[in-house]
Design a protein around this motif. Structure first.
Motif, mmCIF file in Angstrom:
data_model
loop_
_atom_site.group_PDB
_atom_site.id
_atom_site.type_symbol
_atom_site.label_atom_id
_atom_site.label_comp_id
_atom_site.label_asym_id
_atom_site.label_seq_id
_atom_site.Cartn_x
_atom_site.Cartn_y
_atom_site.Cartn_z
ATOM 1 N N GLU A 1 0.849 -1.184 0.000
ATOM 2 C CA GLU A 1 0.000 0.000 0.000
ATOM 3 C C GLU A 1 0.892 1.243 0.000
ATOM 4 O OE1 GLU A 1 -3.126 0.225 -0.360
ATOM 5 O OE2 GLU A 1 -3.845 -1.810 0.018
ATOM 6 N N THR A 2 0.682 2.115 -0.969
ATOM 7 C CA THR A 2 1.536 3.299 -1.074
ATOM 8 C C THR A 2 0.972 4.502 -0.339
ATOM 9 O OG1 THR A 2 0.463 3.838 -3.172
ATOM 10 C CG2 THR A 2 2.510 2.570 -3.266
ATOM 11 N N PHE A 3 -0.300 4.434 0.052
ATOM 12 C CA PHE A 3 -0.867 5.506 0.870
ATOM 13 C C PHE A 3 -1.797 4.949 1.940
ATOM 14 C CE2 PHE A 3 -4.026 8.820 1.844
ATOM 15 C CZ PHE A 3 -3.177 9.752 2.402
ATOM 16 N N GLY A 4 -2.956 4.437 1.550
ATOM 17 C CA GLY A 4 -3.916 3.907 2.514
ATOM 18 C C GLY A 4 -5.103 4.826 2.707
ATOM 19 N N LEU A 5 -5.792 5.141 1.593
ATOM 20 C CA LEU A 5 -6.898 6.099 1.655
ATOM 21 C C LEU A 5 -8.049 5.606 2.516
ATOM 22 C CD1 LEU A 5 -7.906 8.833 0.651
ATOM 23 C CD2 LEU A 5 -8.878 7.676 -1.353
ATOM 24 N N ILE B 1 4.395 -1.803 6.582
ATOM 25 C CA ILE B 1 5.272 -1.078 5.673
ATOM 26 C C ILE B 1 4.423 -0.305 4.677
ATOM 27 C CG2 ILE B 1 7.115 -2.805 5.859
ATOM 28 C CD1 ILE B 1 6.369 -3.737 3.027
ATOM 29 N N GLY B 2 5.068 0.626 3.976
ATOM 30 C CA GLY B 2 4.377 1.377 2.949
ATOM 31 C C GLY B 2 3.884 2.722 3.438
ATOM 32 N N GLY B 3 3.030 3.338 2.622
ATOM 33 C CA GLY B 3 2.481 4.635 2.946
ATOM 34 C C GLY B 3 1.686 4.703 4.241
ATOM 35 N N PRO B 4 0.934 3.634 4.595
ATOM 36 C CA PRO B 4 0.123 3.700 5.818
ATOM 37 C C PRO B 4 0.899 4.031 7.085
ATOM 38 C CG PRO B 4 -0.626 1.871 4.479
ATOM 39 C CD PRO B 4 0.605 2.427 3.806
ATOM 40 N N VAL B 5 2.174 3.667 7.162
ATOM 41 C CA VAL B 5 2.929 3.960 8.384
ATOM 42 C C VAL B 5 3.211 5.454 8.519
ATOM 43 C CG1 VAL B 5 3.973 1.664 8.439
ATOM 44 C CG2 VAL B 5 5.192 3.534 7.319
ATOM 45 N N ILE C 1 0.729 7.482 8.075
ATOM 46 C CA ILE C 1 -0.580 7.937 8.543
ATOM 47 C C ILE C 1 -0.853 7.453 9.954
ATOM 48 C CG2 ILE C 1 -3.075 7.890 8.078
ATOM 49 C CD1 ILE C 1 -2.416 7.242 5.170
ATOM 50 N N VAL C 2 -0.534 6.191 10.211
ATOM 51 C CA VAL C 2 -0.925 5.526 11.457
ATOM 52 C C VAL C 2 0.217 5.565 12.476
ATOM 53 C CG1 VAL C 2 -1.767 3.379 12.481
ATOM 54 C CG2 VAL C 2 -2.436 3.996 10.143
ATOM 55 N N ASP C 3 -0.086 6.036 13.672
ATOM 56 C CA ASP C 3 0.855 6.015 14.795
ATOM 57 C C ASP C 3 0.499 4.819 15.669
ATOM 58 O OD1 ASP C 3 2.066 8.566 14.060
ATOM 59 O OD2 ASP C 3 0.183 9.460 14.722
ATOM 60 N N HIS C 4 1.395 3.848 15.702
ATOM 61 C CA HIS C 4 1.129 2.573 16.385
ATOM 62 C C HIS C 4 0.767 2.789 17.852
ATOM 63 C CE1 HIS C 4 1.334 -1.720 17.059
ATOM 64 N NE2 HIS C 4 2.259 -1.569 18.000
ATOM 65 N N GLU C 5 -0.378 2.202 18.234
ATOM 66 C CA GLU C 5 -0.917 2.226 19.591
ATOM 67 C C GLU C 5 -1.353 3.621 20.042
ATOM 68 O OE1 GLU C 5 1.881 0.214 22.160
ATOM 69 O OE2 GLU C 5 1.040 -1.744 21.609
ATOM 70 N N ILE C 6 -1.428 4.570 19.114
ATOM 71 C CA ILE C 6 -1.953 5.904 19.430
ATOM 72 C C ILE C 6 -3.281 6.141 18.706
ATOM 73 C CG2 ILE C 6 -1.547 8.395 19.239
ATOM 74 C CD1 ILE C 6 1.419 7.806 19.556
ATOM 75 N N ASN C 7 -3.281 5.949 17.388
ATOM 76 C CA ASN C 7 -4.540 6.053 16.640
ATOM 77 C C ASN C 7 -4.863 4.762 15.894
ATOM 78 O OD1 ASN C 7 -2.787 6.268 14.324
ATOM 79 N ND2 ASN C 7 -2.620 8.459 14.770
ATOM 80 N N GLY C 8 -4.078 3.739 16.141
ATOM 81 C CA GLY C 8 -4.306 2.446 15.501
ATOM 82 C C GLY C 8 -3.152 1.504 15.774
ATOM 83 N N TYR C 9 -3.124 0.420 15.010
ATOM 84 C CA TYR C 9 -2.065 -0.575 15.155
ATOM 85 C C TYR C 9 -1.473 -0.888 13.794
ATOM 86 C CZ TYR C 9 -4.309 -1.506 19.679
ATOM 87 O OH TYR C 9 -4.855 -1.379 20.936
ATOM 88 N N CYS C 10 -0.147 -1.002 13.736
ATOM 89 C CA CYS C 10 0.539 -1.479 12.537
ATOM 90 C C CYS C 10 0.910 -2.944 12.780
ATOM 91 C CB CYS C 10 1.781 -0.646 12.253
ATOM 92 S SG CYS C 10 1.444 1.098 11.906
ATOM 93 N N ILE C 11 0.178 -3.848 12.132
ATOM 94 C CA ILE C 11 0.337 -5.279 12.373
ATOM 95 C C ILE C 11 0.346 -6.003 11.031
ATOM 96 C CG2 ILE C 11 -0.612 -7.329 13.509
ATOM 97 C CD1 ILE C 11 -2.089 -5.500 15.436
ATOM 98 N N ASP C 12 1.244 -6.941 10.871
ATOM 99 C CA ASP C 12 1.279 -7.773 9.665
ATOM 100 C C ASP C 12 -0.050 -8.511 9.534
ATOM 101 O OD1 ASP C 12 1.733 -9.856 7.766
ATOM 102 O OD2 ASP C 12 3.881 -9.704 8.138
ATOM 103 N N SER C 13 -0.643 -8.471 8.357
ATOM 104 C CA SER C 13 -1.961 -9.070 8.146
ATOM 105 C C SER C 13 -1.962 -10.580 8.384
ATOM 106 C CB SER C 13 -2.464 -8.777 6.726
ATOM 107 O OG SER C 13 -1.610 -9.349 5.753
ATOM 108 N N LYS C 14 -0.805 -11.213 8.277
ATOM 109 C CA LYS C 14 -0.729 -12.653 8.525
ATOM 110 C C LYS C 14 -0.878 -12.991 10.007
ATOM 111 C CE LYS C 14 0.040 -13.671 4.209
ATOM 112 N NZ LYS C 14 -1.016 -14.334 3.394
ATOM 113 N N ASN C 15 -0.647 -11.999 10.856
ATOM 114 C CA ASN C 15 -0.733 -12.223 12.299
ATOM 115 C C ASN C 15 -2.168 -12.000 12.764
ATOM 116 O OD1 ASN C 15 -0.222 -12.582 15.012
ATOM 117 N ND2 ASN C 15 1.515 -11.168 15.075
ATOM 118 N N THR C 16 -3.062 -12.862 12.311
ATOM 119 C CA THR C 16 -4.486 -12.683 12.618
ATOM 120 C C THR C 16 -4.777 -12.847 14.110
ATOM 121 O OG1 THR C 16 -4.893 -15.014 12.055
ATOM 122 C CG2 THR C 16 -5.252 -13.369 10.321
#
Length: 372
Positions: A281-285, A302-306, A308-323
């Motif tokens: 994802e190059t942005f994450g609209l 990784i990518g554009g979303p990081v 936008i997203v501040d981990h554990e502040i306004n969301g979580y950055c987590i690998d999609s495989k880690n369901t």
């Protein structure tokens, strides 16, 4: 010097991010009395087709397999090349042309710009282009034909550098004013949290994280959470994709809703589960749209979303495989209103950095170097 006429070129129109951004660009040009035309591949419909501005079409269709799609794509660029030649060299266009190429794909427009020595701006949204020889060819053409390049994120500008002779800009995407103006008081926040709706909007592709979304819904089948998968395709495509798949009872699939914003406004959390090994994802609209509507988000690592997203502040950055971890975080948020509301308010606050006014001023600063 004569006023400029912008030729906004796009290949395939739908309700995804890149045509949405170009439709916003067209609206801002219209508001500022700029002259422009939309040059659009036919056999498609989306944000650009819905606009009531001048549009001209050229041949394009998708094949039934990869070989067919590549054949039609190549043919479409020959058609685009001669279409633009006729428009620019014909009597119908008297203003100085500037070709705006949306995404890396419409290379026929860049060849015209080089041949006729007219200014061209490439709006780069993507990096995951296959097959690799096609991507290398597109990069070669852009490096040798483009005048300026607009990137949608700093990450993309570093990942896809072009010739130093090409002027580069970074303009983060924005959301429409309807999202930006949405307001929640304490009661509305409680209602969103109580709803427990987990939303993901994406194209109907495995690499966008649909299998992982189904897995998460199944794992949380006994929780109070409900899952909404909003896909950018029609009902027939949805039926074919999910043929033979048993959907969990807590999941609904919605195809191309009239007002997707209503789902974000009611949502408890918004997910983007793109597989980073297959689609970056190059942005994450969709994440930004959710954040503007007070939704904590789960994004790729990784990518554009990081940006936008501040981990554990306004969301979580987590690998999609880690369901399992994603389920753990969703469960935690669903049981903890104070922490969820803090994240929701932080998400809304962060979204203000990507305001429509900032996007508009940045676009017009580039496009109005010459008078409209």
């Amino acid at each position: 010097m004569s006023a400029q006429h912008f030729l906004l070129v796009h290949l395939y129109d739908d309700y995804s991010g890149s045509p949405k951004v170009l439709s916003d660009v067209a609206s801002y040009l219209h508001e500022n009395n700029c002259s422009f035309s939309i040059i659009l591949g036919n056999a498609s419909h989306g944000f650009l087709s819905d606009l009531n501005y001048e549009k001209r079409s050229y041949f394009y269709r998708r094949g039934e397999n990869k070989i067919g799609t590549l054949f039609y794509y190549t043919l479409s660029q020959f058609c685009l090349f001669f279409k633009l030649l006729k428009i620019i060299r014909g009597t119908r266009l008297t203003n100085t042309p500037v070709i705006v190429v949306n995404t890396m794909l419409p290379f026929g427009a860049l060849l015209v710009s080089k041949l006729l020595k007219v200014k061209s701006i490439v709006y780069v949204h993507e990096t995951s282009i296959s097959p690799l020889p096609l991507k290398k060819m597109l990069r070669f053409i852009i490096s040798h034909c483009a005048t300026e390049i607009i990137y949608v994120s700093r990450f993309l500008s570093k990942l896809e550098p072009f010739s130093n002779k090409v002027k580069n800009h970074i303009i983060y995407n924005s959301v429409s004013p309807d999202y930006f103006d949405f307001f929640c008081d304490e009661n509305r926040l409680h209602k969103k949290w109580d709803n427990g709706q987990v939303v993901m909007a994406c194209s109907l592709k495995d690499y966008k994280g649909i299998p992982e979304f189904l897995t998460i819904a199944k794992q949380l089948n006994d929780s109070r959470l409900k899952f909404k998968l909003i896909v950018n395709d029609d009902d027939n495509a949805v039926a074919n994709y999910f043929s033979g798949i048993v959907l969990p009872k807590n999941l609904d699939v919605i195809s191309r809703p009239n007002k997707i914003i209503t789902y974000y406004q009611d949502a408890f959390c918004v997910l983007n589960l793109s597989d980073k090994d297959r689609w970056i994802e190059t942005f994450g609209l969709t994440l930004l749209e959710g954040m503007a509507c007070y939704c904590p988000v789960v994004s790729p690592t990784i990518g554009g979303p990081v940006e936008i997203v501040d981990h554990e502040i306004n969301g979580y950055c987590i690998d999609s495989k880690n369901t399992n971890l994603i389920c753990e975080k969703l469960n935690f948020l669903s049981d903890n209103f104070p922490f969820w509301s803090s994240m929701a308010l932080s998400a809304k606050e962060k979204s203000k950095f990507f305001s429509p006014s900032k996007f508009k001023s940045s676009i017009l600063e580039i496009f109005q170097n010459e008078p409209c």
